[in-house]
Design an enzyme around this catalytic site. Structure first.
Site, PDB file in Angstrom:
ATOM      1  N   TYR A  47       5.170 -13.003 131.640  1.00 54.54           N
ATOM      2  CA  TYR A  47       6.042 -12.054 131.845  1.00 54.54           C
ATOM      3  C   TYR A  47       5.492 -10.707 131.180  1.00 54.54           C
ATOM      4  O   TYR A  47       6.103  -9.855 131.182  1.00 54.54           O
ATOM      5  CB  TYR A  47       7.373 -12.416 131.870  1.00 54.54           C
ATOM      6  CG  TYR A  47       7.587 -13.207 133.120  1.00 54.54           C
ATOM      7  CD1 TYR A  47       8.241 -12.935 134.139  1.00 54.54           C
ATOM      8  CD2 TYR A  47       7.383 -14.678 132.991  1.00 54.54           C
ATOM      9  CE1 TYR A  47       8.675 -13.442 134.974  1.00 54.54           C
ATOM     10  CE2 TYR A  47       7.947 -15.534 134.044  1.00 54.54           C
ATOM     11  CZ  TYR A  47       8.406 -14.915 135.164  1.00 54.54           C
ATOM     12  OH  TYR A  47       8.659 -15.873 136.316  1.00 54.54           O
ATOM     13  N   GLU A  87      15.168  -5.729 132.210  1.00 52.54           N
ATOM     14  CA  GLU A  87      14.433  -6.520 133.455  1.00 52.54           C
ATOM     15  C   GLU A  87      15.253  -7.514 134.120  1.00 52.54           C
ATOM     16  O   GLU A  87      16.019  -8.099 133.309  1.00 52.54           O
ATOM     17  CB  GLU A  87      13.093  -7.308 132.931  1.00 52.54           C
ATOM     18  CG  GLU A  87      12.002  -6.306 132.305  1.00 52.54           C
ATOM     19  CD  GLU A  87      10.819  -7.228 131.605  1.00 52.54           C
ATOM     20  OE1 GLU A  87       9.880  -6.447 131.062  1.00 52.54           O
ATOM     21  OE2 GLU A  87      10.734  -8.188 131.867  1.00 52.54           O
ATOM     22  N   HIS A  93      16.545 -11.241 118.052  1.00 50.31           N
ATOM     23  CA  HIS A  93      15.859 -11.765 119.316  1.00 50.31           C
ATOM     24  C   HIS A  93      15.911 -13.263 119.529  1.00 50.31           C
ATOM     25  O   HIS A  93      14.737 -13.825 119.622  1.00 50.31           O
ATOM     26  CB  HIS A  93      14.412 -11.094 119.573  1.00 50.31           C
ATOM     27  CG  HIS A  93      14.509  -9.573 119.887  1.00 50.31           C
ATOM     28  ND1 HIS A  93      13.671  -8.748 120.269  1.00 50.31           N
ATOM     29  CD2 HIS A  93      15.869  -8.752 119.814  1.00 50.31           C
ATOM     30  CE1 HIS A  93      14.124  -7.622 120.261  1.00 50.31           C
ATOM     31  NE2 HIS A  93      15.437  -7.378 120.006  1.00 50.31           N
ATOM     32  N   TYR A  99      10.683   1.911 120.237  1.00 51.98           N
ATOM     33  CA  TYR A  99      11.679   2.792 119.649  1.00 51.98           C
ATOM     34  C   TYR A  99      11.203   3.965 119.072  1.00 51.98           C
ATOM     35  O   TYR A  99      12.192   5.240 118.829  1.00 51.98           O
ATOM     36  CB  TYR A  99      12.776   2.075 118.499  1.00 51.98           C
ATOM     37  CG  TYR A  99      13.314   1.013 119.367  1.00 51.98           C
ATOM     38  CD1 TYR A  99      14.291   1.098 120.546  1.00 51.98           C
ATOM     39  CD2 TYR A  99      13.383  -0.387 118.892  1.00 51.98           C
ATOM     40  CE1 TYR A  99      15.105   0.073 121.110  1.00 51.98           C
ATOM     41  CE2 TYR A  99      13.996  -1.496 119.601  1.00 51.98           C
ATOM     42  CZ  TYR A  99      15.020  -0.944 120.734  1.00 51.98           C
ATOM     43  OH  TYR A  99      15.583  -2.407 121.286  1.00 51.98           O
ATOM     44  N   GLN A 106      21.453 -11.356 114.868  1.00 50.55           N
ATOM     45  CA  GLN A 106      21.875 -11.487 116.184  1.00 50.55           C
ATOM     46  C   GLN A 106      22.060 -12.822 116.404  1.00 50.55           C
ATOM     47  O   GLN A 106      22.037 -13.189 117.619  1.00 50.55           O
ATOM     48  CB  GLN A 106      20.706 -11.005 117.237  1.00 50.55           C
ATOM     49  CG  GLN A 106      20.547  -9.410 117.177  1.00 50.55           C
ATOM     50  CD  GLN A 106      19.477  -8.982 118.087  1.00 50.55           C
ATOM     51  OE1 GLN A 106      18.903  -9.520 118.647  1.00 50.55           O
ATOM     52  NE2 GLN A 106      19.107  -7.756 118.017  1.00 50.55           N
TER      53      GLN A 106
END
Length: 346
Positions: free
Chosen positions: A230, A220, A118, A241, A55
């Site tokens: 958070y 979110e 991520h 998953y 990513q």
């Protein structure tokens, strides 16, 4: 509304922004940077080497609000970590003769992203011209709940899984919060984030709004509140998953709950508020891009709540990000092929 393809045939276009003269700066995930002036597109050479596996890649791009005075452009990107894995870097630079010049490293994550996932990441400036940088949890993987294998987002010593607040030169504002476990202010402004890939400023309140990917469900929308937690990886509306429960809801003492969630996940990415009168009653609405959903959503905002949603684009490909152009039109980055669509009111 009317749509027009501005450019097409590129790789994943992750970030884009406008210069004061109307030129569009945009980047490909693989590490290439471009400038579009009218109908001419020029590659900007000299960008640092990018780690594009997983990513990672060249992620967000943001023009300094005082660009006409200082010429700074900011970018965040994944780079190889000398110790192994990946790291996230924030740099600023000038463009001279179609080349990246005067590059300054503003911020680099500590630790390593061993699974190359991520990273986040978005950049936004607030009304006082402080810079906010969202960074995903990195680490060794992603799994929520009591059996998590990655606590970066809750670790006050880790730069992963946080929203950071910096001066434009990378220094730390004295009024940044002291996160529990730290002895003084650091770059960390909020923590407990999983993979925040949307960041924008509310045009009236000046609040920073953020979107982040949930696991399976629980994407979110958050309003960023100084010093707040958070919840990830302890709290999420979604499940892992493998179907295991993470928490029974997202409400707990000391935890900032999202103002809105999506289940099933839409894979929230870039966001922007509509600020131009050209869109009439849509002014003040929040635009939310969705990767898995392949949709661009228009969300009606009332105070700190999303009260209504409408689909502006669908089934065109993964919608990566959205920004508003100086002329008030909306620019949307869509994948496969990498292209930018302009949206205009009828």
């Amino acid at each position: 509304m009317n749509t027009k393809t501005i450019l097409t045939g590129y790789e994943i276009i992750w970030g884009m922004d406008f210069l004061p003269n109307g030129d569009l700066i945009f980047g490909e995930k693989r590490g290439k940077l471009y400038r579009k002036n009218n109908e001419t597109i020029t590659e900007i050479t000299g960008f640092p080497e990018v780690l594009s596996s997983g990513q990672g890649g060249l992620l967000d791009i943001r023009v300094h609000p005082d660009y006409s005075l200082n010429g700074w452009i900011y970018a965040c990107y994944a780079a190889s970590n000398p110790a192994g894995g990946g790291q996230l870097k924030l740099i600023r630079f000038n463009i001279t003769n179609d080349q990246v010049q005067n590059t300054e490293n503003i911020f680099t994550t500590n630790g390593s992203n061993k699974w190359y996932g991520h990273y986040g990441s978005r950049i936004v400036f607030d009304m006082a011209k402080y810079l906010y940088l969202s960074i995903g949890e990195g680490g060794v993987g992603s799994y929520g709940g009591p059996n998590t294998n990655n606590t970066n987002a809750q670790d006050p010593a880790s730069s992963w899984g946080k929203i950071h607040r910096l001066r434009d030169d990378g220094s730390i504002p004295e009024d940044n919060p002291v996160i529990p476990g730290n002895s003084g202010p650091a770059s960390i402004y909020t923590y407990g984030h999983r993979n925040p890939q949307g960041l924008t400023m509310h045009p009236e309140t000046g609040e920073i709004w953020e979107t982040e990917h949930g696991p399976r469900g629980g994407d979110e929308v958050n309003i960023i509140v100084k010093g707040s937690n958070y919840g990830w990886p302890t709290y999420s509306i979604g499940v892992n998953y493998d179907g295991t429960t993470i928490s029974s809801g997202h409400s707990a003492i000391g935890i900032e709950a999202p103002i809105y969630t999506w289940t099933p996940s839409i894979a929230t990415c870039g966001i922007a508020f509509i600020t131009h009168n050209k869109f009439k009653s849509w002014k003040g609405n929040l635009l939310v891009s969705g990767l898995v959903s392949q949709k661009l959503l228009r969300c009606v905002v009332n105070g700190d709540k999303i009260v209504e949603k409408d689909v502006l684009l669908s089934n065109s490909g993964r919608v990566r990000t959205v920004i508003q152009a100086p002329d008030g039109s909306i620019y949307v980055s869509i994948e496969n092929p990498g292209r930018i669509i302009q949206i205009l009111p009828e």
